[in-house]
Design an enzyme around this catalytic site. Structure first.
Site, PDB file in Angstrom:
ATOM      1  CD  GLU A 144      -4.484   4.449  -0.832  1.00  0.00           C
ATOM      2  OE1 GLU A 144      -5.642   4.245  -1.906  1.00  0.00           O
ATOM      3  OE2 GLU A 144      -4.612   4.706   0.292  1.00  0.00           O
TER       4      GLU A 144
ATOM      5  CG  ASP B 120      -1.851   1.085   1.462  1.00  0.00           C
ATOM      6  OD1 ASP B 120      -2.803   0.628   0.825  1.00  0.00           O
ATOM      7  OD2 ASP B 120      -1.842   2.278   1.403  1.00  0.00           O
ATOM      8  CB  ILE B 121       0.828   4.687  -2.228  1.00  0.00           C
ATOM      9  CG1 ILE B 121       0.608   3.614  -3.160  1.00  0.00           C
ATOM     10  CG2 ILE B 121       2.244   5.641  -2.183  1.00  0.00           C
ATOM     11  CD1 ILE B 121       1.027   4.054  -4.216  1.00  0.00           C
TER      12      ILE B 121
END
Lengths: 214, 300
Positions: free
Chosen positions: B219, B176-177
């Site tokens: 994301e 996950d960003i």
């Protein structure tokens, strides 16, 4: 289209149809042996008239031997008009593939085993339905054309056949038989469901058929 | 006279075979696509020009049509074609041969006996090309071009069953960003899209050819690693983390430094279903976020 019960086949007419199918299936069985090199036992057929909405339950009760099933549908179109349903137990595709001895290698690398098993089911269905319906209409002096067969239900519990697959509010003559490939562990059910549209013609054709014997 | 014209003008291949499977009629469409003139093939067995048809399935279906007067269908899906012709349209560039849907049916004589069979050949190359595109799109994430969630869910089940059957190693990475909401809030959603695309492309270039990288959610990404044991999976996640840490994303003249947190899970016998494996990786990802982000945490 709904239809009054009196327009459906009478008891006598159903008996004639059953006898005619018995003859037809005997011939189909003999010829099938030549085409697919194996003997297919087609049991004495049963004929009855039902409301279309009751079909799923009827079929589910009639095929109580198998819990998970696949159904192939193919319609036939002539004066004799309706839908054929072939019901196989889950896993029949593999057995049928062995029966034909077709190889995965013959079909290129992007064809999966599952696709090939499905194709075997479709091919056998096409031939079985073609043989049975073909011989019946031959005796009734009719000709039919066929739509391509398709798998409408795949590995589905038998007690949950959706009724949407049938046109509701009409009566149907259901012809049912059990078939079994000798030497192979493959058996299943064939239902021919004639729609009420062909009842009138069918009554006449059955009476003409009987006249030969009177 | 009119029927003969239709036979030759129709945009479908038509062939008539007799009981010995010799060609009796060969229409203009067949002439044009095969480069074989009717007079050169009529009277010869169909196999003399098309040996590929001399196979049990074709013969079985011919027998069936002669015996029962039924129809046989050779769908494009499985057979691709019966007659190896060149593709005709621009859609054909992705196929070596014209894709065909063929039907075989009975022709009867005066006494109603099936004496001949016909074959109709329909060019379905265009439909097959569209179908191929649809199938691709159905597996792809619109923004990034990597696999989508639907594909991932199916593939995860497949790989899970494969592991259960053959007991081969199988790992999974969820990532996950970090602080992605800040990117959107500060630079706008267009910038957010650029970041997601950049990270997807970068990860795609680092993973092995045999891995499946999918966009899991906004994301969030998930990578299936067939044949990867715990060490391989952890070292791949670490390589991904470093590659992203070292990259710069430029948007509208501005340079952004992005980091990503990773959770790794490895398949072992006690994991009973695919969702459990996913949950393990997700929990590890959550731990990576909790312990300061931009790091790899492995599921216990």
């Amino acid at each position: 289209m709904s239809i009054a019960a009196e327009q459906a086949l009478s008891r006598d007419e159903q008996d004639i149809l059953q006898e005619l199918m018995n003859i037809a299936f005997g011939r189909a069985s003999a010829d099938l042996a030549e085409v697919i090199d194996t003997y297919v036992v087609l049991n004495v057929p049963e004929v009855r008239t039902l409301k279309v909405v009751d079909l799923p339950e009827f079929i589910s009760t009639e095929i109580s031997d198998h819990d998970i099933i696949s159904i192939v549908e193919q319609s036939y179109l002539g004066r004799f008009k309706g839908v054929a349903l072939l019901i196989f137990p889950s896993g029949a595709g593999r057995e049928l593939l062995n029966l034909f001895g077709d190889n995965v290698e013959d079909y290129g690398e992007d064809v999966s085993m599952a696709a090939l098993e499905k194709e075997s089911i479709l091919e056998v269905s096409n031939i079985l339905i073609g043989a049975c319906v073909g011989k019946v209409v031959e005796l009734l002096d009719d000709e039919v054309s066929f739509s391509p067969p398709r798998i409408i239900i795949e590995d589905h519990p038998r007690n949950a056949i959706p009724c949407e697959i049938f046109e509701p509010n009409s009566l149907a003559t259901v012809m049912r038989t059990v078939f079994q490939f000798s030497d192979r562990n493959i058996s299943g059910y064939l239902f021919l469901i004639n729609s009420s549209e062909s009842f009138q013609w069918l009554k006449k054709a059955l009476n003409l058929f009987m006249e030969q014997y009177e | 006279m009119i029927f003969e014209q239709i036979f030759n003008m129709i945009n479908v291949g038509l062939v008539v075979l007799d009981k010995d499977l010799n060609v009796r009629h060969w229409n203009r469409w067949m002439e044009l696509h095969s480069n074989i003139k009717a007079e050169d093939i009529i009277g010869s067995p169909i196999f003399s020009c098309f040996p590929n048809l001399d196979n049990p399935k074709f013969l079985r279906n011919c027998k069936s049509v002669f015996k029962f007067g039924n129809f046989s269908f050779f769908s494009q899906k499985l057979h691709r074609y019966l007659f190896p012709f060149k593709p005709d349209s621009t859609f054909g560039s992705e196929f070596n041969h014209m894709q065909q849907s063929c039907t075989m049916g009975p022709l009867r004589d005066e006494s109603n006996v099936v004496s001949h069979i016909y074959l109709s050949v329909q060019d379905v190359t265009e439909i097959a090309a569209y179908e191929r595109k649809l199938v691709e799109r159905n597996m792809q994430d619109g923004l990034t071009g990597i696999y989508n969630r639907r594909f991932l869910d199916t593939k995860l089940q497949e790989e899970f069953s494969r592991h259960k059957r053959y007991n081969r190693p199988f790992s999974l990475i969820m990532c996950d960003i970090d602080l992605f909401k800040n990117v959107n809030d500060t630079y706008g959603h267009q910038c957010g899209d650029v970041v997601i695309k950049h990270i997807a492309a970068l990860m795609g270039s680092v993973i092995r050819d045999t891995d499946f990288l999918a966009r899991y959610g906004g994301e969030e990404f998930c990578c299936l690693l067939p044949e990867a044991d715990f060490e391989i999976a952890c070292s791949l996640a670490e390589r991904l983390r470093q590659a992203i840490e070292q990259t710069e994303v430029t948007f509208d003249g501005q340079t952004l430094n992005i980091t990503v947190s990773f959770g790794v899970a490895y398949m072992y016998d006690e994991v009973e279903h695919a969702e459990a494996l996913l949950q393990m990786a997700d929990d590890a990802l959550y731990a990576a976020k909790k312990s300061g982000r931009n790091r790899v945490v492995a599921a216990p």
